[in-house]
Write a protein that holds these residues in place. Structure first.
Motif, short mmCIF file in Angstrom:
data_model
loop_
_atom_site.label_atom_id
_atom_site.label_comp_id
_atom_site.label_asym_id
_atom_site.label_seq_id
_atom_site.Cartn_x
_atom_site.Cartn_y
_atom_site.Cartn_z
N GLY A 119 11.82 29.98 36.06
CA GLY A 119 11.73 31.33 35.52
C GLY A 119 10.39 31.94 35.90
O GLY A 119 9.63 31.39 36.70
N GLY A 120 10.10 33.11 35.32
CA GLY A 120 8.83 33.79 35.57
C GLY A 120 8.92 34.83 36.67
O GLY A 120 9.95 35.00 37.33
N ASN A 121 7.81 35.52 36.85
CA ASN A 121 7.76 36.62 37.82
C ASN A 121 7.82 36.08 39.26
O ASN A 121 7.20 35.08 39.57
N HIS A 122 8.58 36.77 40.12
CA HIS A 122 8.65 36.33 41.52
C HIS A 122 8.64 37.53 42.46
O HIS A 122 8.95 37.39 43.65
N GLN A 123 8.26 38.71 41.95
CA GLN A 123 8.39 39.94 42.73
C GLN A 123 7.69 39.81 44.10
O GLN A 123 8.27 40.17 45.12
N TYR A 124 6.46 39.34 44.09
CA TYR A 124 5.71 39.17 45.34
C TYR A 124 5.21 37.74 45.49
O TYR A 124 4.04 37.51 45.83
N SER A 125 6.09 36.79 45.17
CA SER A 125 5.72 35.39 45.36
C SER A 125 7.00 34.63 45.72
O SER A 125 8.10 35.18 45.68
N HIS A 126 6.84 33.36 46.06
CA HIS A 126 8.01 32.53 46.32
C HIS A 126 8.33 31.62 45.14
O HIS A 126 8.93 30.57 45.31
N ASN A 127 7.91 32.04 43.96
CA ASN A 127 8.37 31.36 42.74
C ASN A 127 9.89 31.38 42.69
O ASN A 127 10.51 30.47 42.14
N ALA A 128 10.47 32.42 43.26
CA ALA A 128 11.93 32.50 43.43
C ALA A 128 12.19 33.45 44.60
O ALA A 128 11.30 34.21 45.00
N PHE A 129 13.41 33.40 45.11
CA PHE A 129 13.79 34.27 46.23
C PHE A 129 14.93 35.21 45.80
O PHE A 129 15.77 34.83 44.97
N ALA A 130 14.91 36.41 46.34
CA ALA A 130 16.02 37.36 46.15
C ALA A 130 16.51 37.73 47.55
O ALA A 130 16.03 38.67 48.16
N TYR A 131 17.44 36.93 48.05
CA TYR A 131 17.92 37.11 49.43
C TYR A 131 18.99 38.18 49.47
O TYR A 131 20.01 38.06 48.79
N HIS A 132 18.78 39.20 50.30
CA HIS A 132 19.81 40.21 50.54
C HIS A 132 20.49 39.86 51.85
O HIS A 132 19.84 39.83 52.89
N ILE A 133 21.80 39.60 51.79
CA ILE A 133 22.55 39.29 53.02
C ILE A 133 23.30 40.54 53.43
O ILE A 133 24.22 40.99 52.73
N ALA A 134 22.89 41.11 54.56
CA ALA A 134 23.49 42.36 55.03
C ALA A 134 24.86 42.09 55.64
O ALA A 134 25.22 40.94 55.93
#
Ligand SMILES: [Ca+2]
Ligand SMILES: [Ca+2]
Ligand SMILES: [Ca+2]
Ligand SMILES: [Ca+2]
Length: 242
Positions: A119-134
């Motif tokens: 959990g936690g903030n990941h907006q500008y880190s790799h704590n988590a990824f938000a992959y957009h697949i086009a």
């Protein structure tokens, strides 16, 4: 007598290390054979996996069943997390040919991954990824330098579309929060009992300047439901099982 301080120590520890509270937990079965990424759900692992709903309207007006409906299945092996997604979308729309420009305003599938379920903030880190697949398969997320980047080596996908029904078959390699852009990084080897922070979403645009809907797989409490790209606390939890 020292022991009377122990609860205080634990209390301090708990406060200084806020940890995601697991919610919307899904048990994910292991695939005995990796699925073939051909956009067809004919693999053994998909026969035995359960459907999950992709039906939470995070952004935009109410939509009809013809405009959008979606569901997904999950399985895993040591190399990857696999996702089978069925999306009914009346119009597929790709207005920005440059994958790094307004990628969220084209029809795209979004895979949220928090490898260690921290959990936690990941907006500008790799704590988590938000992959957009086009629609063309390009994979985009924001890096720690706040610039969009292609992460095509993290996600392999194949989409087949018959009339209004698209079937996406996706393999996600998992990387931890030590990931360094432009350096060599090793994907994690997955094993039974592992927890992964996870959510799935679809950006639906049928011809507008900006996306019309953003539909997610997890319930987000409160008024602003478009939080997944900032906070991994909103992700559900996957539990890898045999
Ligand atoms: Ca397949
Ligand atoms: Ca639509
Ligand atoms: Ca994390
Ligand atoms: Ca669309």
């Amino acid at each position: 007598m020292k022991n009377i301080y122990l609860p205080l120590v634990f209390f301090f520890f708990a406060c200084s290390n806020p940890k995601k509270k697991d919610h919307q937990i899904i048990d994910v079965k292991k695939a005995l054979e990796s699925p073939v990424l051909d956009g067809k759900a004919t693999d053994n692992c998909w026969n035995t996996a359960k459907w999950h709903a992709l039906d939470q309207n995070w952004l935009g007006n109410a939509f009809s069943h013809e405009d959008f409906n979606g569901r997904y299945k999950l399985c895993w092996d040591t190399n990857a997390l696999y996702i089978l997604v069925e999306i009914t979308d009346d119009i597929l729309y790709d207005q920005n040919q440059d994958p790094l420009k307004f990628w969220w305003d084209d029809d795209c599938l979004e895979v949220f991954i928090d490898e260690d379920n921290s959990g936690g903030n990941h907006q500008y880190s790799h704590n988590a990824f938000a992959y957009h697949i086009a629609l063309d398969g390009n994979v985009v997320d924001l890096g720690p330098d706040k610039a969009p980047r292609l992460y095509n080596h993290h996600i392999k996908s194949h989409r087949t579309t018959v009339e209004k029904l698209s079937t996406w078959e996706v393999a996600v390699s998992l990387y931890d929060d030590d990931y360094k852009d432009g350096k060599e990084n090793s994907a994690k080897v997955l094993s039974r009992g592992k927890k992964i922070g996870f959510a799935l979403a679809y950006c639906d645009n049928d011809g507008s300047r900006e996306r019309e809907n953003f539909i997610g797989s997890v319930f987000v409490p409160g008024e602003n439901k478009n939080l997944g790209w900032i906070s991994a606390d909103t992700f559900g939890t996957l539990l890898l099982q045999d």
